[in-house]
Write a protein that holds these residues in place. Structure first.
Motif, PDB file in Angstrom:
ATOM      1  N   GLY A   1       0.828  -1.195   0.000  1.00 53.74           N
ATOM      2  CA  GLY A   1       0.000   0.000   0.000  1.00 53.74           C
ATOM      3  C   GLY A   1       0.862   1.244   0.000  1.00 53.74           C
ATOM      4  N   SER A   2       0.209   2.403  -0.127  1.00 59.25           N
ATOM      5  CA  SER A   2       0.894   3.705  -0.153  1.00 59.25           C
ATOM      6  C   SER A   2       1.940   3.776  -1.253  1.00 59.25           C
ATOM      7  N   SER A   3       1.757   2.973  -2.299  1.00 58.01           N
ATOM      8  CA  SER A   3       2.659   2.936  -3.465  1.00 58.01           C
ATOM      9  C   SER A   3       4.076   2.488  -3.107  1.00 58.01           C
ATOM     10  N   VAL A   4       4.239   1.834  -1.957  1.00 63.64           N
ATOM     11  CA  VAL A   4       5.521   1.226  -1.622  1.00 63.64           C
ATOM     12  C   VAL A   4       5.652  -0.055  -2.442  1.00 63.64           C
ATOM     13  N   GLY A   5       6.796  -0.219  -3.118  1.00 68.10           N
ATOM     14  CA  GLY A   5       6.990  -1.409  -3.935  1.00 68.10           C
ATOM     15  C   GLY A   5       6.307  -1.345  -5.279  1.00 68.10           C
ATOM     16  N   VAL A   6       6.108  -0.130  -5.808  1.00 71.25           N
ATOM     17  CA  VAL A   6       5.509   0.066  -7.131  1.00 71.25           C
ATOM     18  C   VAL A   6       6.568   0.654  -8.064  1.00 71.25           C
ATOM     19  N   TYR A   7       6.724   0.032  -9.240  1.00 69.94           N
ATOM     20  CA  TYR A   7       7.788   0.437 -10.159  1.00 69.94           C
ATOM     21  C   TYR A   7       7.272   0.492 -11.594  1.00 69.94           C
ATOM     22  N   MET A   8       7.830   1.426 -12.355  1.00 70.48           N
ATOM     23  CA  MET A   8       7.551   1.527 -13.780  1.00 70.48           C
ATOM     24  C   MET A   8       8.684   0.858 -14.546  1.00 70.48           C
ATOM     25  N   ALA A   9       8.345   0.123 -15.592  1.00 73.95           N
ATOM     26  CA  ALA A   9       9.358  -0.550 -16.404  1.00 73.95           C
ATOM     27  C   ALA A   9       9.120  -0.233 -17.875  1.00 73.95           C
ATOM     28  N   ASN A  10      10.182   0.272 -18.535  1.00 72.84           N
ATOM     29  CA  ASN A  10      10.093   0.617 -19.950  1.00 72.84           C
ATOM     30  C   ASN A  10      10.962  -0.282 -20.831  1.00 72.84           C
ATOM     31  N   SER A  11      11.639  -1.232 -20.215  1.00 77.45           N
ATOM     32  CA  SER A  11      12.511  -2.121 -20.971  1.00 77.45           C
ATOM     33  C   SER A  11      12.687  -3.428 -20.204  1.00 77.45           C
ATOM     34  N   LYS A  12      13.316  -4.406 -20.854  1.00 77.23           N
ATOM     35  CA  LYS A  12      13.570  -5.689 -20.203  1.00 77.23           C
ATOM     36  C   LYS A  12      14.426  -5.496 -18.957  1.00 77.23           C
ATOM     37  N   GLU A  13      15.458  -4.663 -19.055  1.00 75.38           N
ATOM     38  CA  GLU A  13      16.354  -4.435 -17.925  1.00 75.38           C
ATOM     39  C   GLU A  13      15.601  -3.808 -16.750  1.00 75.38           C
ATOM     40  N   GLU A  14      14.781  -2.799 -17.030  1.00 72.76           N
ATOM     41  CA  GLU A  14      14.012  -2.155 -15.970  1.00 72.76           C
ATOM     42  C   GLU A  14      12.987  -3.119 -15.369  1.00 72.76           C
ATOM     43  N   TYR A  15      12.419  -3.965 -16.205  1.00 68.66           N
ATOM     44  CA  TYR A  15      11.416  -4.924 -15.755  1.00 68.66           C
ATOM     45  C   TYR A  15      12.034  -5.931 -14.773  1.00 68.66           C
ATOM     46  N   LEU A  16      13.168  -6.504 -15.133  1.00 69.59           N
ATOM     47  CA  LEU A  16      13.823  -7.486 -14.269  1.00 69.59           C
ATOM     48  C   LEU A  16      14.281  -6.842 -12.956  1.00 69.59           C
ATOM     49  N   LYS A  17      14.758  -5.609 -13.038  1.00 70.18           N
ATOM     50  CA  LYS A  17      15.159  -4.882 -11.831  1.00 70.18           C
ATOM     51  C   LYS A  17      13.951  -4.617 -10.942  1.00 70.18           C
ATOM     52  N   ALA A  18      12.829  -4.242 -11.563  1.00 70.32           N
ATOM     53  CA  ALA A  18      11.605  -3.963 -10.807  1.00 70.32           C
ATOM     54  C   ALA A  18      11.108  -5.219 -10.095  1.00 70.32           C
ATOM     55  N   LEU A  19      11.193  -6.364 -10.765  1.00 68.02           N
ATOM     56  CA  LEU A  19      10.777  -7.611 -10.135  1.00 68.02           C
ATOM     57  C   LEU A  19      11.621  -7.904  -8.903  1.00 68.02           C
ATOM     58  N   LYS A  20      12.930  -7.749  -9.025  1.00 71.25           N
ATOM     59  CA  LYS A  20      13.817  -8.001  -7.894  1.00 71.25           C
ATOM     60  C   LYS A  20      13.486  -7.077  -6.722  1.00 71.25           C
ATOM     61  N   GLN A  21      13.235  -5.807  -7.036  1.00 71.67           N
ATOM     62  CA  GLN A  21      12.920  -4.850  -5.968  1.00 71.67           C
ATOM     63  C   GLN A  21      11.581  -5.178  -5.311  1.00 71.67           C
ATOM     64  N   ALA A  22      10.583  -5.507  -6.117  1.00 71.88           N
ATOM     65  CA  ALA A  22       9.261  -5.829  -5.572  1.00 71.88           C
ATOM     66  C   ALA A  22       9.312  -7.094  -4.725  1.00 71.88           C
ATOM     67  N   PHE A  23      10.076  -8.085  -5.176  1.00 72.06           N
ATOM     68  CA  PHE A  23      10.189  -9.331  -4.420  1.00 72.06           C
ATOM     69  C   PHE A  23      10.959  -9.147  -3.113  1.00 72.06           C
ATOM     70  N   SER A  24      11.649  -8.045  -2.945  1.00 74.51           N
ATOM     71  CA  SER A  24      12.325  -7.790  -1.670  1.00 74.51           C
ATOM     72  C   SER A  24      11.306  -7.456  -0.582  1.00 74.51           C
ATOM     73  N   TYR A  25      10.073  -7.103  -0.983  1.00 75.08           N
ATOM     74  CA  TYR A  25       9.012  -6.797  -0.035  1.00 75.08           C
ATOM     75  C   TYR A  25       8.095  -7.992   0.206  1.00 75.08           C
ATOM     76  N   GLU A  26       7.738  -8.692  -0.881  1.00 77.12           N
ATOM     77  CA  GLU A  26       6.759  -9.769  -0.785  1.00 77.12           C
ATOM     78  C   GLU A  26       7.129 -10.911  -1.724  1.00 77.12           C
ATOM     79  N   ASP A  27       6.428 -12.045  -1.548  1.00 76.38           N
ATOM     80  CA  ASP A  27       6.685 -13.222  -2.376  1.00 76.38           C
ATOM     81  C   ASP A  27       5.805 -13.289  -3.621  1.00 76.38           C
ATOM     82  N   GLN A  28       4.881 -12.344  -3.768  1.00 73.58           N
ATOM     83  CA  GLN A  28       4.022 -12.319  -4.944  1.00 73.58           C
ATOM     84  C   GLN A  28       3.916 -10.883  -5.457  1.00 73.58           C
ATOM     85  N   VAL A  29       4.020 -10.717  -6.769  1.00 71.96           N
ATOM     86  CA  VAL A  29       3.898  -9.388  -7.362  1.00 71.96           C
ATOM     87  C   VAL A  29       2.864  -9.412  -8.475  1.00 71.96           C
ATOM     88  N   ILE A  30       2.392  -8.222  -8.819  1.00 72.51           N
ATOM     89  CA  ILE A  30       1.452  -8.030  -9.920  1.00 72.51           C
ATOM     90  C   ILE A  30       2.167  -7.280 -11.033  1.00 72.51           C
TER      91      ILE A  30
END
Length: 350
Positions: free
Chosen positions: A188-217
C-alpha cells in the motif's frame, strides 16, 4: 465512549498509520471521548490498566510528521523488550477488550489484510471498518482483480508472479508490453511500485518488488488522470482528482504536502463522474466491504476508466483523500470519525 485508536504495527506504512492514528485520536479527544492512541506492535508497558482510559496523558505527543522514506522496521522491532514474537505488543488485547470500540488506523499487513479483524472477532472486540473477509480480499490485489473481472469492473490487464517462479528463471517477459507496472500484491501507499520501460528495468523492478513480498502483480500501464472515490456506508462520496507535480502518485507524493494538486469535487463530465461513483459502489459490494473504503481509478483521454484497487483502511492524515471528499459534502474531520464509529456499531446489531 471508550475508544482505542490502534495504529503503528509492522508494515512499510507504519509512519502513515501513526499519522492517521494521531489525527483520529485528536478528533475524538476534542469530541469528549475517553480515547487512547495505542501502537499495535509496541503496546503499553504500564501497570495501571484499570484506569488507562482516564490517565491525563497526550498519547500522540511523540508522533511526528511522515518522512519521505519508508520506515526502518529493524529499528522498530528492536524497541520490543520481549523480542516481538507476537504482532500485538504488551497489553494491546487487554486494553482493546476494555474499549467500547477500536478504531483501526492500521495500514498494510497485518491490520489491513483481515488478520487483526479475525483476532478481534475471536476475542469479541468491536472494531471499525470491514470484516476480516472483505479486508483480506481487498488486500490481495491478485484476488481483487479476479473478482473485478468476474463482476464486470474495468481493471488493467495483468498477471501475478511468485518469487519461487522468478527464482527458477520464469519472468513471463513475453507477456509484458512496455511500459508496464510492477507492484507488490499486498502493499500500500505505493511502496513497492515500479515503472518498467525495458527488459532491464522490468527485471530490476521484479527483484525490488520481491524484496518486499513473495508475490507481485504485473499489469499494463494506463496513461491517464488519477482519481479516488470514497464509499461511506455503501454510498459514494464526491470524486477527488490527484495530479502529482512530477512522476506518479508514489509514497512521497502521497504524504509530503505540496507534492500533488488535489481537486474535489473533480472536474469531470457528469456522465463519467456518475459512472465512476457507481463503479466504486459496485467494487464495495463485490469485495464484500463494510462501513467505508476508498477506490482508486485511472481515466484515459477517451473517457474509459479502470479501477486499480480498493483500500479498506484509507489514510486519515492532513493530506489524505477521504477526509477531503467528506468535506466536499459538509462533513468535517471530527464528524467523519464519528460517522465511521456510528456505521461500525451497526455491524454488531445485524
Amino acid at each position: 465512549m471508550k475508544i482505542v485508536v490502534l495504529a503503528g504495527g509492522t508494515s512499510t506504512e507504519r509512519d502513515v498509520s501513526l499519522a492517521t492514528g494521531k489525527m483520529i485520536y485528536q478528533a475524538f479527544k476534542s469530541s469528549g471521548h475517553s480515547t487512547i492512541l495505542l501502537d499495535a506492535y509496541l503496546g503499553y508497558e504500564g501497570n495501571d490498566l484499570k484506569e488507562i482510559f482516564y490517565i491525563d496523558k497526550d498519547w500522540a505527543e511523540e508522533i511526528g510528521a511522515i518522512s519521505g522514506e519508508v520506515p526502518d522496521m529493524e529499528k522498530v522491532r528492536a524497541l520490543r523488550k520481549d523480542g516481538g514474537a507476537s504482532f500485538f505488543g504488551p497489553h494491546v488485547m487487554d486494553i482493546c477488550t476494555m474499549a467500547d470500540m477500536v478504531f483501526l488506523a492500521l495500514h498494510g499487513a497485518p491490520g489491513e489484510d483481515g488478520t487483526v479483524q479475525a483476532a478481534f472477532d475471536l476475542a469479541g472486540i468491536r472494531y471499525t471498518g470491514s470484516s476480516y473477509l472483505g479486508a483480506a480480499v481487498a488486500m490481495d490485489k491478485s484476488l481483487s482483480k479476479e473478482l473485478f473481472k468476474q463482476n464486470g469492473i474495468p481493471t488493467p490487464e495483468g498477471f501475478s508472479l511468485w518469487k519461487e517462479q522468478f527464482a527458477k528463471g520464469e519472468d513471463r517477459l513475453a507477456e509484458v508490453p512496455f511500459p508496464a507496472v510492477v507492484k507488490t500484491c499486498r502493499g500500500g501507499s505505493s511502496v513497492g511500485v515500479y515503472m518498467a520501460n525495458s527488459k532491464e528495468e522490468y527485471l530490476k523492478a521484479l527483484k525490488q518488488a520481491f524484496s518486499y513480498e513473495d508475490q507481485v502483480i504485473v499489469e499494463q500501464y494506463i496513461k491517464g488522470r488519477e482519481f479516488s472515490v470514497g464509499v461511506l456506508d455503501g454510498k459514494a462520496l464526491p470524486i477527488i482528482e490527484i495530479a502529482p507535480l512530477e512522476g506518479f502518485y508514489d509514497y512521497k507524493n502521497k504524504y509530503q504536502a505540496g507534492s500533488a494538486v488535489e481537486t474535489c469535487p473533480a472536474k469531470l463530465p457528469e456522465e463519467i463522474a456518475g459512472n465512476m461513483r457507481e463503479t466504486a459502489e459496485h467494487v464495495f459490494s463485490a469485495l464484500r466491504l463494510k462501513v467505508y473504503a476508498r477506490m482508486d481509478f485511472l481515466l484515459k483521454e477517451d473517457g474509459s476508466f479502470f479501477c486499480l484497487e480498493a483500500n479498506t483502511l484509507p489514510g486519515m492524515t492532513k493530506t489524505s483523500l477521504l477526509p477531503q471528499e467528506a468535506a466536499a459534502v459538509g462533513m468535517d474531520f471530527e464528524a467523519l470519525c464519528e460517522k465511521i464509529i456510528e456505521i461500525s456499531l451497526k455491524k454488531y446489531e445485524e
